[in-house]
Design a protein around this motif. Sequence first.
Motif, PDB file in Angstrom:
ATOM      1  N   THR A 155     -10.693  31.005  -3.129  1.00  0.00           N
ATOM      2  CA  THR A 155      -9.665  30.783  -4.146  1.00  0.00           C
ATOM      3  C   THR A 155      -9.196  32.117  -4.728  1.00  0.00           C
ATOM      4  O   THR A 155      -9.819  33.166  -4.534  1.00  0.00           O
ATOM      5  N   LEU A 156      -8.110  32.057  -5.469  1.00  0.00           N
ATOM      6  CA  LEU A 156      -7.595  33.232  -6.165  1.00  0.00           C
ATOM      7  C   LEU A 156      -8.656  33.801  -7.108  1.00  0.00           C
ATOM      8  O   LEU A 156      -8.882  35.013  -7.149  1.00  0.00           O
ATOM      9  N   GLN A 157      -9.342  32.924  -7.859  1.00  0.00           N
ATOM     10  CA  GLN A 157     -10.380  33.373  -8.789  1.00  0.00           C
ATOM     11  C   GLN A 157     -11.514  34.088  -8.041  1.00  0.00           C
ATOM     12  O   GLN A 157     -12.002  35.127  -8.498  1.00  0.00           O
ATOM     13  N   GLU A 158     -11.932  33.538  -6.910  1.00  0.00           N
ATOM     14  CA  GLU A 158     -12.999  34.167  -6.122  1.00  0.00           C
ATOM     15  C   GLU A 158     -12.541  35.511  -5.559  1.00  0.00           C
ATOM     16  O   GLU A 158     -13.326  36.469  -5.508  1.00  0.00           O
ATOM     17  N   SER A 159     -11.285  35.593  -5.159  1.00  0.00           N
ATOM     18  CA  SER A 159     -10.741  36.846  -4.650  1.00  0.00           C
ATOM     19  C   SER A 159     -10.748  37.928  -5.736  1.00  0.00           C
ATOM     20  O   SER A 159     -11.122  39.077  -5.484  1.00  0.00           O
ATOM     21  N   ILE A 160     -10.357  37.560  -6.932  1.00  0.00           N
ATOM     22  CA  ILE A 160     -10.372  38.506  -8.052  1.00  0.00           C
ATOM     23  C   ILE A 160     -11.809  38.948  -8.339  1.00  0.00           C
ATOM     24  O   ILE A 160     -12.072  40.140  -8.530  1.00  0.00           O
TER      25      ILE A 160
END
Length: 143
Positions: free
Chosen positions: A25-30
């Motif tokens: 997810t975007l959150q995991e990528s960040i």
Amino acid sequence: MAKPYYQAPLNFKRFFEQKELKKITLQESISQFISIIITTCFEEYAFDDDFGSEIWETDFDLLVNTNVLKERIKRSLRNQINTYEKRLSNVNLTIDLKEDISGKSNKIRLKKYLKIGITATIVKTDEPYSFVGDYYLAPLSYK
């Protein structure tokens, strides 16, 4: 269509077998990227000597006042996240310096570690974001 984010490190075996790579997810990528910032020392990244973390500069300097050490790291991380992680806004950090007793076999060791907490807003979705990471000091490692 939303841009895909991939788990690091890449599984090159799957890549060369032309199989699908694990997406995150975007959150995991960040969170992955923030961990890379935290665990990279200055001048380690060949294309940008300023990329990295102050933690490495203070890693063995544990005799410095705890509050001074925490503020140096906090200021540096806030600056690095604001500079390199453009997907976040309104970044707030909390840094705690803690101690952990590890007793493997008959030897007991006292190790210091940083508990890093980050709250922010994801620019693209205006959603809240949070990150918590624990990193042992001297030498730097994951908890």
